[in-house]
Design a protein around this motif. Structure first.
Motif, short mmCIF file in Angstrom:
data_model
loop_
_atom_site.label_atom_id
_atom_site.label_comp_id
_atom_site.label_asym_id
_atom_site.label_seq_id
_atom_site.Cartn_x
_atom_site.Cartn_y
_atom_site.Cartn_z
N ASP A 44 -13.79 35.47 6.70
CA ASP A 44 -13.80 35.80 8.13
C ASP A 44 -12.39 36.15 8.61
N SER A 45 -11.40 35.45 8.10
CA SER A 45 -10.01 35.73 8.50
C SER A 45 -9.58 37.12 8.05
N LEU A 46 -9.99 37.51 6.85
CA LEU A 46 -9.65 38.84 6.34
C LEU A 46 -10.36 39.93 7.12
N VAL A 47 -11.62 39.69 7.47
CA VAL A 47 -12.37 40.66 8.27
C VAL A 47 -11.71 40.81 9.64
N GLU A 48 -11.31 39.68 10.23
CA GLU A 48 -10.64 39.74 11.53
C GLU A 48 -9.32 40.49 11.42
N ALA A 49 -8.60 40.29 10.33
CA ALA A 49 -7.34 41.00 10.12
C ALA A 49 -7.58 42.51 10.10
N MET A 50 -8.56 42.94 9.33
CA MET A 50 -8.83 44.37 9.23
C MET A 50 -9.22 44.95 10.58
N THR A 51 -10.08 44.24 11.32
CA THR A 51 -10.53 44.73 12.62
C THR A 51 -9.39 44.76 13.63
N SER A 63 1.04 38.13 6.12
CA SER A 63 0.62 36.87 5.51
C SER A 63 0.65 35.73 6.53
N ALA A 64 1.73 35.66 7.30
CA ALA A 64 1.84 34.60 8.31
C ALA A 64 0.75 34.75 9.36
N TRP A 65 0.44 35.99 9.74
CA TRP A 65 -0.64 36.25 10.71
C TRP A 65 -1.97 35.75 10.15
N LEU A 66 -2.23 36.05 8.89
CA LEU A 66 -3.49 35.65 8.26
C LEU A 66 -3.59 34.13 8.17
N PHE A 67 -2.51 33.47 7.81
CA PHE A 67 -2.51 32.02 7.70
C PHE A 67 -2.75 31.38 9.07
N ARG A 68 -2.15 31.94 10.12
CA ARG A 68 -2.33 31.39 11.46
C ARG A 68 -3.79 31.50 11.90
N VAL A 69 -4.41 32.64 11.62
CA VAL A 69 -5.82 32.81 11.96
C VAL A 69 -6.68 31.81 11.19
N ALA A 70 -6.38 31.62 9.91
CA ALA A 70 -7.15 30.68 9.09
C ALA A 70 -7.00 29.25 9.62
N LYS A 71 -5.79 28.88 10.05
CA LYS A 71 -5.58 27.55 10.64
C LYS A 71 -6.47 27.36 11.87
N ASN A 72 -6.46 28.36 12.75
CA ASN A 72 -7.24 28.26 13.98
C ASN A 72 -8.73 28.18 13.68
N LYS A 73 -9.18 28.96 12.71
CA LYS A 73 -10.59 28.93 12.35
C LYS A 73 -10.98 27.58 11.75
N ALA A 74 -10.06 26.98 10.99
CA ALA A 74 -10.34 25.66 10.41
C ALA A 74 -10.55 24.62 11.51
N LEU A 75 -9.68 24.66 12.53
CA LEU A 75 -9.83 23.73 13.65
C LEU A 75 -11.14 23.96 14.39
N THR A 76 -11.49 25.23 14.57
CA THR A 76 -12.74 25.57 15.26
C THR A 76 -13.94 25.05 14.49
#
Length: 425
Positions: A44-51, A63-76
């Protein structure tokens, strides 16, 4: 933001380099029984990155952008599914509080913790409750970012077969309640072999890619070396001779990369390569690891393969290659690994030391092995022996079959050049 271009290629690059890290960290957070959830969050994080990048442009640090999105998704996910899933992770409780969530995530996503989690992941994938073929398939999928077709080609099997292996592996994880941890003592020794085999398969996919336009996928080879170095750095792994031997093999092979293609990107055989382009520094690193691997007179498949590679690397030119020593090494190797691919490679040394007729006879012993008749290199090798034996008509037919089966354009081009030269004889 940088210019918005090559976004699919960048996402693919990030998937190769970062997905294994993210899946490993998220698996530690969610628990190994929720491995599928960790993979979904990464996807999902990679799909969001592409979009997002299609509209906003590529960030300066993807990479930092992708990791930040993954962190937020984990909390969600933890907040949304708190009552739907059972988390056995020892760290997940820290993520349920606003006071501890951010520092806990920063710690979990630190470079040192990521490295430890990748080591946990690869040893978890290689748990004895999982069948050996499923172990490697699972590690390549979760830790190394391989697609199902890539794994199938690496195993010379079908996509359906790999899907079944992955299904069985995930089922074993749930049923055996496999811990997400690095084993200790004798258990560590048992699993190390499967870990090294997985890393070697990853390297081979980079060394001779099975898809795409590039014969060499440098990032896969770099990733394999990086994973091997993570294993080698683990203090609890003793002795390390097999890891050192694998590192030797990979560095020695990598040292010849620059010479494997000409200026126009065409694949060159070792005989055609300009040895001045071989990297002396990488060769020296490989020979150093080979020396380290030989400290306690250990012997493994990687020791022998690395020594064979060293024989090629130290030869002043192709004509100076010590084929007798290489054949002797292969004779030892087949006592440890009697696979058709090893015997195929051994046939080349047989042709050099003995005769092409004897090499052809060796190929006949593996012709009926599963999937080998659909492997382009079997037919290309057979064609070379037939040429040496003066059987040009049969050689042409074998080359045509190899061209049909070759997975990459660059390989087809090499074989087509060989066929063109043959027709002029």
């Amino acid at each position: 933001m940088t210019e918005r271009n090559n976004i699919p290629q960048l996402v693919d690059h990030l998937f190769r380099h970062e997905s294994g890290k993210l899946v490993s960290v998220l698996t530690r957070i969610f628990g190994i029984e929720n491995l599928d959830l960790a993979e979904d969050v990464v996807q999902d994080s990679l799909v969001e990155a592409m979009t997002h990048w299609e509209y906003k442009g590529i960030p300066d640090n993807p990479s930092a952008w992708l990791f930040r999105v993954a962190k937020n998704k984990a909390l969600t996910v933890i907040g949304r599914e708190d009552h739907k899933r059972k988390y056995i992770s020892s760290v997940v409780h820290l993520l349920r509080s606003e006071l501890t969530a951010e520092p806990a995530l920063n710690h979990l996503f630190s470079e040192e913790e990521i490295q430890d989690d990748q080591l946990r992941m690869i040893f978890t994938c290689c748990h004895p409750s999982i069948s050996p073929d499923s172990q490697i398939a699972l590690a390549l999928k979760t830790l190394c970012g391989f697609s199902i077709p890539e794994i199938a080609r690496a195993f010379l099997t079908t996509v359906d077969n790999i899907n079944q292996r992955l299904k069985r592996a995930r089922q074993s994880i749930r049923e055996a309640a496999i811990p997400f941890d690095i084993p200790r003592g004798k258990e560590l020794d048992k699993r190390l072999d499967a870990v090294l085999e997985t890393i070697y398969l990853l390297f081979n996919e980079g060394y001779s890619a099975s898809k795409g336009n590039d014969i060499i996928r440098y990032e896969l080879c770099e990733e394999a070396i990086r994973l091997a170095q993570i294993v080698a750095a683990e203090k609890t792994i003793q002795p390390k001779e097999n890891v050192e031997a694998l590192l030797a093999l990979m560095f020695l092979n990598v040292s010849r990369f620059k010479a494997r293609q000409d200026g126009e990107g065409r694949l060159l055989t070792m005989e055609e390569q300009d040895r001045e382009l071989w990297d002396e520094q990488l060769r020296a690193i490989g020979l150093y690891h080979l020396q380290e691997a030989s400290r306690n007179n250990s012997l493994s498949v990687y020791h022998i393969l690395a020594t064979i590679s060293a024989q090629h690397s130290i030869a002043a030119d192709y004509a100076s290659t010590d084929w007798s020593s290489i054949l002797s090494l292969y004779d030892i190797l087949i006592t440890l690994d009697h696979s058709p691919l090893i015997r195929l490679n051994r046939s080349v040394a047989i042709a050099k030391v003995k005769s092409p007729r004897e090499a052809l006879a060796e190929l006949e012993t593996i012709r009926n092995e599963p999937a080998i008749d659909k492997y382009y290199l079997f037919h290309a090798t057979q064609a070379e022996f037939l040429i040496q034996a003066g059987e040009h008509a049969q050689a042409s037919a074998a080359l045509e079959q190899a061209i049909r089966l070759a997975p990459l354009y660059s390989i087809k081009e090499l074989l087509t050049r060989r066929l063109s030269r043959l027709t002029t004889i």
